[in-house]
Design a protein around this motif. Structure first.
Motif, PDB file in Angstrom:
ATOM      1  N   GLY A 202       0.896  -1.605   0.286  1.00 15.46           N
ATOM      2  CA  GLY A 202      -0.583  -0.117  -0.099  1.00 15.46           C
ATOM      3  C   GLY A 202       0.530   1.490  -0.057  1.00 15.46           C
ATOM      4  N   CYS A 203       2.105   1.080   1.216  1.00 19.21           N
ATOM      5  CA  CYS A 203       2.502   2.729   0.753  1.00 19.21           C
ATOM      6  C   CYS A 203       3.330   2.977  -0.746  1.00 19.21           C
ATOM      7  CB  CYS A 203       3.597   2.163   2.321  1.00 19.21           C
ATOM      8  SG  CYS A 203       2.867   2.346   3.544  1.00 19.21           S
ATOM      9  N   ILE A 204       3.750   1.827  -0.946  1.00 19.20           N
ATOM     10  CA  ILE A 204       4.430   1.699  -2.456  1.00 19.20           C
ATOM     11  C   ILE A 204       3.587   2.254  -3.759  1.00 19.20           C
ATOM     12  CG2 ILE A 204       6.065   0.495  -4.161  1.00 19.20           C
ATOM     13  CD1 ILE A 204       6.831  -1.211  -1.294  1.00 19.20           C
ATOM     14  N   LEU A 205       2.574   1.507  -3.751  1.00 23.27           N
ATOM     15  CA  LEU A 205       1.140   2.738  -4.278  1.00 23.27           C
ATOM     16  C   LEU A 205       1.128   3.595  -4.537  1.00 23.27           C
ATOM     17  CD1 LEU A 205      -1.214  -0.469  -4.477  1.00 23.27           C
ATOM     18  CD2 LEU A 205       0.434   0.217  -6.637  1.00 23.27           C
ATOM     19  N   VAL A 206       0.898   4.427  -2.642  1.00 23.38           N
ATOM     20  CA  VAL A 206       0.485   5.144  -2.881  1.00 23.38           C
ATOM     21  C   VAL A 206       1.619   6.339  -3.295  1.00 23.38           C
ATOM     22  CG1 VAL A 206      -0.604   7.080  -1.559  1.00 23.38           C
ATOM     23  CG2 VAL A 206      -1.047   4.891  -1.345  1.00 23.38           C
ATOM     24  N   PHE A 207       2.726   6.002  -3.023  1.00 25.72           N
ATOM     25  CA  PHE A 207       3.765   7.024  -3.136  1.00 25.72           C
ATOM     26  C   PHE A 207       4.301   7.141  -4.230  1.00 25.72           C
ATOM     27  CE2 PHE A 207       8.827   7.858  -3.369  1.00 25.72           C
ATOM     28  CZ  PHE A 207       9.054   8.587  -2.848  1.00 25.72           C
ATOM     29  N   VAL A 208       3.681   5.847  -5.367  1.00 29.81           N
ATOM     30  CA  VAL A 208       4.715   6.051  -6.895  1.00 29.81           C
ATOM     31  C   VAL A 208       3.496   6.728  -7.520  1.00 29.81           C
ATOM     32  CG1 VAL A 208       4.949   4.478  -8.672  1.00 29.81           C
ATOM     33  CG2 VAL A 208       6.063   3.830  -6.916  1.00 29.81           C
ATOM     34  N   LEU A 248      13.547  14.836 -16.766  1.00 32.91           N
ATOM     35  CA  LEU A 248      13.582  15.005 -15.567  1.00 32.91           C
ATOM     36  C   LEU A 248      12.457  13.627 -15.283  1.00 32.91           C
ATOM     37  CD1 LEU A 248      12.011  18.975 -16.576  1.00 32.91           C
ATOM     38  CD2 LEU A 248      14.281  18.109 -14.558  1.00 32.91           C
ATOM     39  N   ALA A 249      12.094  12.993 -16.163  1.00 30.52           N
ATOM     40  CA  ALA A 249      10.934  12.268 -15.566  1.00 30.52           C
ATOM     41  C   ALA A 249      12.337  10.942 -15.077  1.00 30.52           C
ATOM     42  CB  ALA A 249      10.519  12.234 -16.998  1.00 30.52           C
ATOM     43  N   LEU A 250      13.317  10.866 -16.049  1.00 29.12           N
ATOM     44  CA  LEU A 250      14.532   9.690 -15.623  1.00 29.12           C
ATOM     45  C   LEU A 250      14.359  10.109 -13.679  1.00 29.12           C
ATOM     46  CD1 LEU A 250      16.251   9.174 -18.805  1.00 29.12           C
ATOM     47  CD2 LEU A 250      14.455   7.509 -17.163  1.00 29.12           C
ATOM     48  N   MET A 251      14.801  11.362 -13.851  1.00 31.67           N
ATOM     49  CA  MET A 251      15.724  11.247 -12.665  1.00 31.67           C
ATOM     50  C   MET A 251      14.867  11.452 -11.669  1.00 31.67           C
ATOM     51  SD  MET A 251      18.093  12.911 -11.108  1.00 31.67           S
ATOM     52  CE  MET A 251      18.758  13.684 -12.823  1.00 31.67           C
ATOM     53  N   LEU A 252      13.448  11.596 -11.777  1.00 32.03           N
ATOM     54  CA  LEU A 252      12.099  11.424 -11.056  1.00 32.03           C
ATOM     55  C   LEU A 252      11.843   9.888 -10.497  1.00 32.03           C
ATOM     56  CD1 LEU A 252      10.124  12.812  -8.925  1.00 32.03           C
ATOM     57  CD2 LEU A 252       8.516  12.416 -10.897  1.00 32.03           C
ATOM     58  N   SER A 253      12.094   9.166 -11.176  1.00 33.11           N
ATOM     59  CA  SER A 253      11.735   7.597 -11.182  1.00 33.11           C
ATOM     60  C   SER A 253      13.013   6.797 -10.854  1.00 33.11           C
ATOM     61  CB  SER A 253      11.662   6.980 -12.507  1.00 33.11           C
ATOM     62  OG  SER A 253      10.430   7.839 -13.731  1.00 33.11           O
ATOM     63  N   ALA A 254      13.986   7.591 -10.882  1.00 33.71           N
ATOM     64  CA  ALA A 254      15.234   6.813 -10.548  1.00 33.71           C
ATOM     65  C   ALA A 254      14.970   7.790  -8.320  1.00 33.71           C
ATOM     66  CB  ALA A 254      16.890   7.478 -11.058  1.00 33.71           C
ATOM     67  N   ILE A 255      15.194   8.806  -8.487  1.00 32.47           N
ATOM     68  CA  ILE A 255      15.062   9.060  -6.860  1.00 32.47           C
ATOM     69  C   ILE A 255      13.879   8.141  -6.174  1.00 32.47           C
ATOM     70  CG2 ILE A 255      14.792  10.705  -5.522  1.00 32.47           C
ATOM     71  CD1 ILE A 255      16.228  13.038  -7.089  1.00 32.47           C
ATOM     72  N   GLY A 256      12.617   7.642  -6.827  1.00 33.66           N
ATOM     73  CA  GLY A 256      11.334   7.849  -6.356  1.00 33.66           C
ATOM     74  C   GLY A 256      11.749   5.743  -6.374  1.00 33.66           C
ATOM     75  N   ALA A 257      12.430   5.327  -7.375  1.00 29.70           N
ATOM     76  CA  ALA A 257      13.079   3.259  -7.255  1.00 29.70           C
ATOM     77  C   ALA A 257      13.989   3.669  -6.121  1.00 29.70           C
ATOM     78  CB  ALA A 257      13.334   3.019  -8.261  1.00 29.70           C
ATOM     79  N   VAL A 258      15.401   4.643  -6.088  1.00 26.10           N
ATOM     80  CA  VAL A 258      15.807   4.198  -4.513  1.00 26.10           C
ATOM     81  C   VAL A 258      14.743   4.568  -4.127  1.00 26.10           C
ATOM     82  CG1 VAL A 258      17.828   5.272  -3.630  1.00 26.10           C
ATOM     83  CG2 VAL A 258      18.337   5.070  -5.371  1.00 26.10           C
ATOM     84  N   ILE A 259      14.176   5.233  -3.190  1.00 25.75           N
ATOM     85  CA  ILE A 259      13.621   5.667  -1.832  1.00 25.75           C
ATOM     86  C   ILE A 259      12.253   4.551  -1.910  1.00 25.75           C
ATOM     87  CG2 ILE A 259      11.729   6.385  -0.239  1.00 25.75           C
ATOM     88  CD1 ILE A 259      12.861   9.721  -2.428  1.00 25.75           C
ATOM     89  N   VAL A 260      12.336   3.610  -2.908  1.00 24.40           N
ATOM     90  CA  VAL A 260      10.715   2.777  -2.101  1.00 24.40           C
ATOM     91  C   VAL A 260      11.330   1.369  -2.043  1.00 24.40           C
ATOM     92  CG1 VAL A 260       9.694   0.788  -3.900  1.00 24.40           C
ATOM     93  CG2 VAL A 260       9.349   3.311  -4.184  1.00 24.40           C
ATOM     94  N   MET A 261      12.841   0.882  -2.888  1.00 28.55           N
ATOM     95  CA  MET A 261      13.703   0.652  -2.103  1.00 28.55           C
ATOM     96  C   MET A 261      14.039   0.226  -1.091  1.00 28.55           C
ATOM     97  SD  MET A 261      16.362  -1.163  -5.743  1.00 28.55           S
ATOM     98  CE  MET A 261      16.698   0.904  -5.880  1.00 28.55           C
ATOM     99  N   ILE A 262      14.645   1.657  -0.516  1.00 26.63           N
ATOM    100  CA  ILE A 262      15.717   1.554   0.855  1.00 26.63           C
ATOM    101  C   ILE A 262      13.981   1.756   1.624  1.00 26.63           C
ATOM    102  CG2 ILE A 262      15.717   3.260   2.754  1.00 26.63           C
ATOM    103  CD1 ILE A 262      17.170   5.223   0.340  1.00 26.63           C
ATOM    104  N   THR A 267      11.904  -1.712   6.318  1.00 23.45           N
ATOM    105  CA  THR A 267      10.714  -2.301   6.904  1.00 23.45           C
ATOM    106  C   THR A 267      10.869  -3.758   6.644  1.00 23.45           C
ATOM    107  OG1 THR A 267       9.804  -2.369   4.737  1.00 23.45           O
ATOM    108  CG2 THR A 267       8.925  -0.425   6.606  1.00 23.45           C
ATOM    109  N   ARG A 268      11.260  -4.353   5.980  1.00 22.42           N
ATOM    110  CA  ARG A 268      11.313  -5.735   5.570  1.00 22.42           C
ATOM    111  C   ARG A 268      12.359  -6.212   6.795  1.00 22.42           C
ATOM    112  NH1 ARG A 268      12.806  -6.382   1.124  1.00 22.42           N
ATOM    113  NH2 ARG A 268      15.165  -6.341   1.446  1.00 22.42           N
ATOM    114  N   MET A 269      13.216  -5.759   7.234  1.00 23.64           N
ATOM    115  CA  MET A 269      15.065  -6.224   8.049  1.00 23.64           C
ATOM    116  C   MET A 269      14.190  -5.819   9.332  1.00 23.64           C
ATOM    117  SD  MET A 269      18.078  -4.610   6.401  1.00 23.64           S
ATOM    118  CE  MET A 269      18.859  -4.529   7.958  1.00 23.64           C
TER     119      MET A 269
END
Length: 274
Positions: A202-208, A248-262, A267-269
């Motif tokens: 849910g958090c990943i969906l809403v954030f993205v 701009l789109a790629l920069m936003l996608s890359a930063i968003g993907a890094v935040i999602v992975m972190i 949370t898993r750990m």
């Protein structure tokens, strides 16, 4: 062979378009054309050196994080109630949760402009009740965008958590209560860890979705608050700067993907240790 259709679908409609955007982001800006001949790093240098784009990127990430947190706080208790096996009026509750998805995004955003405007329903009610003398600034700022986005994306938080809660065996909760665990302990030590996959989803969906939202920030924020998605569309359609818009789109996608992975890893750990 069974995976081949899905692989072809991903390659044609995801991998190739992303590759095209990546290549376009390195093209030279054109005059009256989407891009000119040759390749350059100027588009990315322009983003990193511009306080305007950096501020818009930070504001977009901030709106996405706050929207995700707000939907989690609101949606978590609702999802736990909907996931209960003995809940009465389940169909009505589902209908209320899914109701925002039954109306177009433009109509929902326009409805919030009617509610949040200076002469909107909320401000006129507060003034008539004598609670304030002047209209509250509920529009053309980040607050109004977050309020509207929470309403729009709340079902995407509730549904994954509800699905995870429904998969929890009620006997586990009963066993914990029989061993002397209180309600707070059951929620903290049993329900939340077991529902964590749904919370993560849910958090990943809403954030993205919040990062990529365009219509709601454009209508509620106007020209005073521009998110990165609005800036990307302006670069592609208004100023016709495709390389800059792609960067701009790629920069936003890359930063968003890094935040999602972190977030997913943290949370898993955390819950694995608990």
């Amino acid at each position: 062979m069974l995976l081949l259709p899905a692989a072809i679908l991903l390659i044609v409609f995801m991998a190739i378009p992303y590759l095209n955007i990546l290549v376009t982001s390195f093209r030279n800006p054109g005059q009256g054309t989407p891009y000119a001949d040759g390749y350059t790093l100027m588009n990315y240098a322009r983003i990193f050196s511009s306080p305007l784009y950096q501020g818009q990127l930070f504001n977009t990430l901030w709106i996405g994080i706050v929207t995700t947190f707000a939907t989690l706080v609101i949606g978590l208790p609702v999802a736990f109630q909907l996931g209960r096996a003995d809940l009465r009026w389940r169909g009505l509750a589902y209908g209320i949760v899914l109701s925002p998805l039954l109306v177009g995004i433009v109509i929902r955003s326009y409805g919030w402009t009617i509610l949040l405007g200076n002469n909107g329903v909320i401000n006129r009610t507060l003034i008539n009740l004598g609670l304030t003398e002047y209209p509250l600034p509920l529009m053309y700022n980040s607050l109004g965008i977050i309020i509207a986005l929470v309403h729009v994306f709340l079902p995407f938080m509730i549904l994954p958590i509800m699905s995870a809660v429904q998969s929890i065996d009620p006997a586990v909760v009963s066993a914990a209560r029989s061993l002397g665990a209180g309600r707070a302990t059951v929620i903290r030590r049993i329900l939340l860890p077991l529902a964590m996959p749904g919370i993560q989803a849910g958090c990943i969906l809403v954030f993205v979705l919040s990062l990529s939202a365009y219509v709601t920030p454009a209508m509620i924020g106007g020209l005073r608050v521009k998110t990165m998605a609005v800036t990307v569309v302006d670069a592609l359609l208004d100023t016709f700067q495709w390389p800059l818009g792609a960067a701009l789109a790629l920069m936003l996608s890359a930063i968003g993907a890094v935040i999602v992975m972190i977030f997913a890893r943290a949370t898993r750990m955390k819950w694995k240790v608990g």
